[in-house]
Design a protein around this motif. Structure first.
Motif, PDB file in Angstrom:
ATOM      1  N   LEU A  36      -3.843   4.418  -1.355  1.00 37.57           N
ATOM      2  CA  LEU A  36      -3.228   4.858  -0.100  1.00 37.57           C
ATOM      3  C   LEU A  36      -2.581   6.229  -0.246  1.00 37.57           C
ATOM      4  CD1 LEU A  36      -1.555   1.538   1.111  1.00 37.57           C
ATOM      5  CD2 LEU A  36      -3.689   2.560   1.913  1.00 37.57           C
TER       6      LEU A  36
ATOM      7  N   ARG B  87       1.267   7.557   7.116  1.00 36.00           N
ATOM      8  CA  ARG B  87       2.499   7.294   6.368  1.00 36.00           C
ATOM      9  C   ARG B  87       3.370   6.276   7.091  1.00 36.00           C
ATOM     10  NH1 ARG B  87       4.810  13.131   4.204  1.00 36.00           N
ATOM     11  NH2 ARG B  87       3.133  13.596   2.733  1.00 36.00           N
TER      12      ARG B  87
ATOM     13  N   SER C   2       2.481   4.068   9.339  1.00 37.86           N
ATOM     14  CA  SER C   2       1.816   2.766   9.410  1.00 37.86           C
ATOM     15  C   SER C   2       1.964   1.998   8.102  1.00 37.86           C
ATOM     16  CB  SER C   2       0.331   2.948   9.738  1.00 37.86           C
ATOM     17  OG  SER C   2       0.167   3.599  10.980  1.00 37.86           O
ATOM     18  N   PHE C   3       1.819   2.694   6.989  1.00 36.74           N
ATOM     19  CA  PHE C   3       1.898   2.022   5.694  1.00 36.74           C
ATOM     20  C   PHE C   3       3.337   1.684   5.307  1.00 36.74           C
ATOM     21  CE2 PHE C   3      -2.133   4.588   4.628  1.00 36.74           C
ATOM     22  CZ  PHE C   3      -2.922   3.613   5.221  1.00 36.74           C
ATOM     23  N   LEU C   4       4.287   2.452   5.815  1.00 38.46           N
ATOM     24  CA  LEU C   4       5.684   2.254   5.413  1.00 38.46           C
ATOM     25  C   LEU C   4       6.437   1.273   6.306  1.00 38.46           C
ATOM     26  CD1 LEU C   4       6.855   5.841   4.392  1.00 38.46           C
ATOM     27  CD2 LEU C   4       6.714   3.829   2.921  1.00 38.46           C
TER      28      LEU C   4
ATOM     29  N   SER D   6       7.547  -2.049   4.893  1.00 41.36           N
ATOM     30  CA  SER D   6       8.578  -1.966   3.864  1.00 41.36           C
ATOM     31  C   SER D   6       9.980  -2.053   4.444  1.00 41.36           C
ATOM     32  CB  SER D   6       8.435  -0.659   3.074  1.00 41.36           C
ATOM     33  OG  SER D   6       7.173  -0.591   2.446  1.00 41.36           O
TER      34      SER D   6
ATOM     35  N   GLY E  87       3.171  -0.008   0.967  1.00 41.93           N
ATOM     36  CA  GLY E  87       3.685   1.261   1.453  1.00 41.93           C
ATOM     37  C   GLY E  87       4.754   1.839   0.537  1.00 41.93           C
TER      38      GLY E  87
END
Length: 306
Positions: free
Chosen positions: A107, A122, A124-126, A129, A183
């Motif tokens: 990623l 960024r 979307s992946f975080l 978290s 993320g």
């Protein structure tokens, strides 16, 4: 002017410098005092208490009943779930580390290469978290529910349950962990990737290196400190897994997903209600974590020197 005048002034200035230095040191200690108290009361003292419990006969509701060493350690390692919980925890730690480190690096490379969608990717992946692990576990518990979950009809039609078999429970929990933490590890990897100078990649391109050769011979070696940090964090966190399995599986089915920390909790607050045996197992886990982390750090340091 007398020759001794500069010496007299220098001698007079020394106490002033010492007072100034001691004053700065006092201010420094004052700033560090809250953190020192935090570490003392929330880490050092509880750790000493655990060591005391591990060597004492300490029922949950009875308090300290006196010395009980090494009986507590013998009872901890001879528990019928001890070996199975250790093996399962190690299996889970290996799988979680491989998935999180690999996916986090992938990623990070995707986000680094992308220019148009970098901000969206960024975020979307975080976003996962930002959710607490217990909250995420409860969310997935509902998603996996064979009665009220959104996939209930499909799982009933296929005769499949997310948490009904040992393998399904393990992989369903791993999916939750990957969704929650990928993320975070992507962010750590991205920081490491951005620390690699562009001149190094430019030199590799001039030398005719392919993308795979650049990744293997440039990116991975220069990313080794970040890989060491993420591996230590991931392995440590995986070996201490508790919330996700406690909420999703309760150690089932058939006690196949009991982790070491779950076993400690069970010894202390369920079944045995024995804080002494639970403390002994906690000390064993702490010693194992220290050894594993030392081995990891030395391994990465040796590779860096080579």
């Amino acid at each position: 002017m007398s020759v001794t005048a500069p010496l007299i002034r220098a001698t007079e200035a020394r106490p002033m410098r010492r007072r100034r230095t001691s004053g700065r040191a006092g201010i420094g200690w004052l700033y560090a005092l809250p953190t020192a108290l935090f570490v003392l009361f929330l880490f050092v003292l509880p750790l000493l208490l655990v060591f005391k419990m591990s060597a004492s006969d300490w029922p949950l509701l009875g308090g300290d009943q006196g010395w009980n060493f090494p009986e507590n350690y013998t009872a901890a390692v001879t528990n019928r779930f001890f070996v199975d919980s250790v093996l399962f925890t190690l299996k889970y730690a290996v799988l979680a580390t491989i998935l999180l480190i690999g996916l986090g690096l992938g990623l990070a490379l995707l986000v680094q290469e992308s220019s148009r969608w970098k901000g969206f990717l960024r975020a979307s992946f975080l976003i996962p978290s930002a959710l607490g692990l217990a909250s995420a576990s409860l969310l997935f518990y509902v998603l996996y529910s064979p009665i009220a979950g959104p996939f209930a009809e499909l799982t009933q039609a296929w005769g499949f349950t997310f948490l009904g078999t040992p393998d399904a429970a393990l992989w369903s929990t791993l999916f939750l962990i990957v969704w929650r933490y990928a993320g975070f590890y992507m962010l750590l990897m991205l920081v490491g990737l951005q620390g690699i100078p562009d001149e190094v990649y430019e030199a590799a391109r001039i030398d005719g290196a392919s993308r795979w050769q650049t990744f293997r011979d440039v990116t991975i070696p220069l990313l080794r400190p970040t890989l060491a940090l993420t591996t230590v964090l991931c392995v440590t966190g995986s070996l201490l897994a508790f919330e996700q399995f406690y909420i999703l599986t309760k150690g089932g089915p058939d006690n196949s997903t009991i982790t070491v920390v779950q076993l400690i909790y069970s010894m202390a607050f369920q079944g045995q209600n024995d804080l002494g045996v639970a403390g002994a197992l906690s000390v064993i886990v702490l010693a194992a974590l220290v050894v594993i982390n030392i081995v990891q750090i030395r391994g990465f340091s040796r590779n860096a020197e080579d």
